[in-house]
Write a protein that holds these residues in place. Structure first.
Motif, PDB file in Angstrom:
ATOM      1  N   GLU A  19      -2.637  -4.576  11.811  1.00 12.79           N
ATOM      2  CA  GLU A  19      -1.982  -5.880  11.960  1.00 12.79           C
ATOM      3  C   GLU A  19      -0.600  -5.695  11.373  1.00 12.79           C
ATOM      4  O   GLU A  19      -0.472  -5.412  10.178  1.00 12.79           O
ATOM      5  N   ASP A  20       0.436  -5.782  12.182  1.00  9.05           N
ATOM      6  CA  ASP A  20       1.752  -5.488  11.607  1.00  9.05           C
ATOM      7  C   ASP A  20       2.922  -6.294  12.161  1.00  9.05           C
ATOM      8  O   ASP A  20       3.790  -6.714  11.419  1.00  9.05           O
TER       9      ASP A  20
ATOM     10  N   GLY B 265      -6.748  -6.174   1.098  1.00 10.72           N
ATOM     11  CA  GLY B 265      -6.484  -4.816   0.618  1.00 10.72           C
ATOM     12  C   GLY B 265      -5.456  -4.102   1.472  1.00 10.72           C
ATOM     13  O   GLY B 265      -4.497  -4.718   1.955  1.00 10.72           O
ATOM     14  N   GLN B 266      -5.691  -2.832   1.677  1.00 12.00           N
ATOM     15  CA  GLN B 266      -4.708  -2.021   2.381  1.00 12.00           C
ATOM     16  C   GLN B 266      -4.459  -2.526   3.803  1.00 12.00           C
ATOM     17  O   GLN B 266      -5.388  -2.744   4.586  1.00 12.00           O
ATOM     18  N   TYR B 267      -3.212  -2.744   4.122  1.00  9.54           N
ATOM     19  CA  TYR B 267      -2.788  -2.970   5.508  1.00  9.54           C
ATOM     20  C   TYR B 267      -1.315  -2.592   5.543  1.00  9.54           C
ATOM     21  O   TYR B 267      -0.699  -2.336   4.499  1.00  9.54           O
TER      22      TYR B 267
ATOM     23  N   LYS C 193     -12.488   0.499  11.175  1.00 10.45           N
ATOM     24  CA  LYS C 193     -11.136   0.713  10.636  1.00 10.45           C
ATOM     25  C   LYS C 193     -10.183  -0.342  11.187  1.00 10.45           C
ATOM     26  O   LYS C 193      -9.424  -0.104  12.136  1.00 10.45           O
ATOM     27  N   HIS C 194     -10.267  -1.530  10.634  1.00  5.04           N
ATOM     28  CA  HIS C 194      -9.357  -2.608  11.004  1.00  5.04           C
ATOM     29  C   HIS C 194      -8.660  -3.021   9.712  1.00  5.04           C
ATOM     30  O   HIS C 194      -9.308  -3.571   8.812  1.00  5.04           O
ATOM     31  N   PHE C 195      -7.374  -2.704   9.612  1.00  6.38           N
ATOM     32  CA  PHE C 195      -6.635  -2.968   8.366  1.00  6.38           C
ATOM     33  C   PHE C 195      -6.069  -4.375   8.427  1.00  6.38           C
ATOM     34  O   PHE C 195      -5.078  -4.637   9.108  1.00  6.38           O
ATOM     35  N   LYS C 196      -6.747  -5.285   7.709  1.00  8.59           N
ATOM     36  CA  LYS C 196      -6.417  -6.710   7.812  1.00  8.59           C
ATOM     37  C   LYS C 196      -5.508  -7.151   6.672  1.00  8.59           C
ATOM     38  O   LYS C 196      -5.758  -6.796   5.522  1.00  8.59           O
ATOM     39  N   TYR C 197      -4.515  -7.940   7.000  1.00 10.37           N
ATOM     40  CA  TYR C 197      -3.675  -8.456   5.912  1.00 10.37           C
ATOM     41  C   TYR C 197      -4.481  -9.432   5.056  1.00 10.37           C
ATOM     42  O   TYR C 197      -5.350 -10.127   5.556  1.00 10.37           O
TER      43      TYR C 197
ATOM     44  N   ASN D 266      -3.766 -14.635  17.877  1.00 10.61           N
ATOM     45  CA  ASN D 266      -3.904 -13.227  18.258  1.00 10.61           C
ATOM     46  C   ASN D 266      -4.670 -12.432  17.205  1.00 10.61           C
ATOM     47  O   ASN D 266      -5.443 -11.532  17.528  1.00 10.61           O
ATOM     48  N   ILE D 267      -4.435 -12.774  15.935  1.00 13.08           N
ATOM     49  CA  ILE D 267      -5.158 -12.083  14.855  1.00 13.08           C
ATOM     50  C   ILE D 267      -6.657 -12.401  14.938  1.00 13.08           C
ATOM     51  O   ILE D 267      -7.497 -11.530  14.737  1.00 13.08           O
ATOM     52  N   VAL D 268      -6.971 -13.648  15.282  1.00 11.67           N
ATOM     53  CA  VAL D 268      -8.387 -14.025  15.441  1.00 11.67           C
ATOM     54  C   VAL D 268      -9.004 -13.240  16.600  1.00 11.67           C
ATOM     55  O   VAL D 268     -10.108 -12.690  16.492  1.00 11.67           O
TER      56      VAL D 268
END
Lengths: 423, 194
Positions: free
Chosen positions: A67-68, A103-105, A96-100, A81-83
């Motif tokens: 997500e960037d 933690g790590q994103y 492996k879904h790096f969510k804001y 869109n994030i939903v």
């Protein structure tokens, strides 16, 4: 065979490939983000309507999601869109879904190396043109459109035409005031924004051996601006250490053969390179900083996959320590892991003391999305990778691309400044 | 995807080089994902002023080009971001052929996924076509462009030509070869990387 030919031969089950061969390569990793992901979902919907099954991905463990661009959600459409993206990864079991906010994103190309998502020798594709970045780890890494990403998600493979390779050899290390960004901008200035079209741009020589992995990432990132299919550096002990520190195991440091062939070799002497900027409105519009136009800057932006890795923040901090900025300056670390290191090592304090606004990881204003976009006639110096008209905001705003050292020095003076000339 | 039919149309000349996908569809529209309706965002910042009034000096706002299906433009068209929205916008606006001296890689590939024919020709021929005021005919089967005064031939990869003529997308295309792929998978011994 050179390294790219070897990777593509391995991935397509052939003993040898040559430029212009078309190969059907197995993909090792595929990435999508909050702009390409919803596009891919749309393609899936269409396929389903055509009666093609989209019940299963080829291998959900080889897919990862970032997500960037428009995060933290810039407004309601990006929030939706994030939903959508979250529902998609849940449905297909993509872990492996790096969510804001969890933690790590961070920016997808930064996560690719910070989280060791991609290994040397991999065929790595992503729904973003700067996927080339990760070639610095010794992977064949390139960007795809939404339809192609959807195809890879279902089939795990894709066609490539084996590219010709341009080899850029750097003799001797860069001087302290010159960064990888200056070198890649210089190359783009020399060969033009289509100078590398359809080709691999490979970097090597003693200067590249001396370069940190993060600097090599900057080099490969902007091969996109030269129109290249991909950028690559042969992996060495530095890459091994970099990835091992981030939890990777079983690394295979693939290299080209000693008789590897290249379409063309370009040589540069490290000691002769200087800090440069790309003037509006093209990354090929290069000027040495000391000969750059004397414009009054309105903003300084230190962010993006190109210019907000930890090393980039360190460079900015070296300049900003004990100084104050004269123009609006934003620093957006490219991933939470970088943000955290910047905090632990005192960089954030240096930035805040200097008057900088520190923002969250995001593509943000680099692509004109949010977080400090430019108004009409505003002039910005930026560590990002593109300065097309309107890229960072209003169509009549202007962006100068530079290294973090030049950007920070310019933030202090309000004019485009060579870091050596700072008092 | 619909199969590609011959196109006869006047050309829209866009005399710019390095047209990047930020210009084709500005970033504010990237959040939208419906494939149709993007035509109204095509070249948005060039077509409209801040109050969204049409800028009279931009070529798409000149009514003599209304209904044109062929865009003739400069070198390195479609560079920059990989956004497929750029192709969606061109298609939705009505363009089905784009002629330029060269194209950016990802954009070029995205065209075939959506039924647009990108044609590379040498710069002189492109310049000449930009000045052509009468309709021209693009025949993909014969690989020719006919103007009133001449016939120009163009190159296209046979695989890509088939995709357009039959209206296949890559996924449909692959499904045609499912048996061969399975066979390939069974027989291929993938050596480990040295």
């Amino acid at each position: 065979m050179n390294i790219v030919e070897k990777i593509l031969a391995r991935a397509s089950g052939k003993s040898k490939v040559s430029p212009d061969d078309v190969v059907f390569a197995n993909v090792d990793k595929v990435m999508m983000h909050d702009v390409s992901g919803p596009g891919v979902i749309k393609v899936f919907d269409k396929l389903q309507k055509q009666g093609i099954s989209v019940d299963k991905l080829w291998d959900s463990t080889k897919v990862w999601v970032a997500e960037d661009h428009f995060v933290p959600s810039a407004e309601k459409v990006s929030a939706e869109n994030i939903v959508k993206l979250s529902n998609f990864t849940k449905r297909y079991g993509i872990e492996k879904h790096f969510k804001y906010g969890m933690g790590q994103y961070g920016i997808c190309h930064t996560i690719s190396h910070e989280e060791a998502m991609v290994m040397p020798g991999d065929v790595y594709v992503g729904g973003d043109s700067h996927t080339n970045t990760t070639g610095a780890l010794g992977a064949f890494a390139c960007g795809l459109g939404h339809t192609d990403v959807a195809y890879v998600l279902l089939n795990g493979k894709i066609w490539f035409k084996v590219p010709e390779t341009f080899y850029f050899k750097l003799n001797g290390k860069l001087p302290d005031h010159v960064m990888a960004k200056d070198f890649i901008l210089k190359i783009i200035g020399d060969i033009g924004t289509d100078g590398g079209a359809y080709r691999t741009m490979q970097f090597g020589g003693s200067g590249i051996d001396e370069m940190s992995v993060q600097s090599r990432l900057t080099m490969c990132n902007m091969t996109t601006e030269a129109g290249a299919k991909n950028g690559i550096v042969e992996p060495d002990q530095k890459v091994f250490d970099y990835l091992t520190r981030r939890g990777a195991t079983n690394l295979n440091l693939i290299k080209g053969d000693s008789d590897a062939e290249y379409e063309k070799i370009f040589e540069y002497e490290g000691s002769e390179l200087e800090p440069v900027v790309a003037k509006p409105f093209s990354p090929e519009n290069i000027s040495v900083v000391r000969e750059a136009p004397s414009v009054e800057l309105d903003k300084c932006y230190i962010g993006s996959c190109t210019g907000a890795k930890y090393e980039d923040l360190e460079a900015a901090a070296k300049i900003l320590k004990g100084r104050k900025v004269k123009i609006r300056t934003e620093i957006l670390p490219a991933a939470i892991s970088i943000y955290q290191r910047a905090m632990e090592n005192g960089l954030l304090k240096i930035f805040l003391d200097a008057g900088v606004t520190v923002g969250p990881p995001t593509c943000g204003a680099c692509c004109g999305a949010h977080m400090g976009v430019l108004a009409k006639d505003e002039i910005c110096i930026s560590t990002t990778n593109r300065n097309f008209p309107g890229r960072m905001g209003h169509i009549e705003s202007q962006t100068y691309l530079s290294s973090p050292l030049v950007a920070a020095a310019s933030a202090v003076t309000g004019k485009i400044t060579d870091p050596r000339d700072l008092k | 995807m619909d199969s590609f039919k011959n196109v006869t149309s006047i050309v829209t000349p866009l005399d710019k080089v390095n047209v990047d996908t930020d210009q084709i569809v500005p970033k504010q529209f990237l959040k939208l994902i419906q494939k149709s309706g993007f035509g109204k965002f095509l070249f948005f910042d060039w077509r409209y002023d801040e109050n969204e009034n049409k800028k009279p000096d931009f070529v798409l706002n000149d009514s003599k080009y209304d209904g044109s299906k062929i865009l003739v433009t400069g070198d390195n068209f479609g560079c920059g971001s990989s956004r497929e929205h750029a192709v969606w916008a061109l298609l939705d606006y009505g363009f089905s052929v784009i002629i330029a001296p060269s194209f950016a890689d990802i954009f070029f590939s995205n065209c075939f996924k959506n039924g647009i024919l990108p044609i590379s020709l040498d710069e002189k021929t492109v310049e000449k076509l930009q000045q052509e005021t009468r309709p021209i005919e693009v025949d993909l089967e014969k690989q020719t462009i006919k103007t009133l005064s001449e016939e120009i031939s163009f190159e296209i990869d046979p695989h890509k030509k088939k995709i357009l003529l039959e209206g296949l997308d890559d996924i449909a295309q692959t499904l045609q070869y499912e048996d061969e792929i399975t066979e390939f998978e069974k027989n291929s011994k993938i050596p480990s990387v040295l």
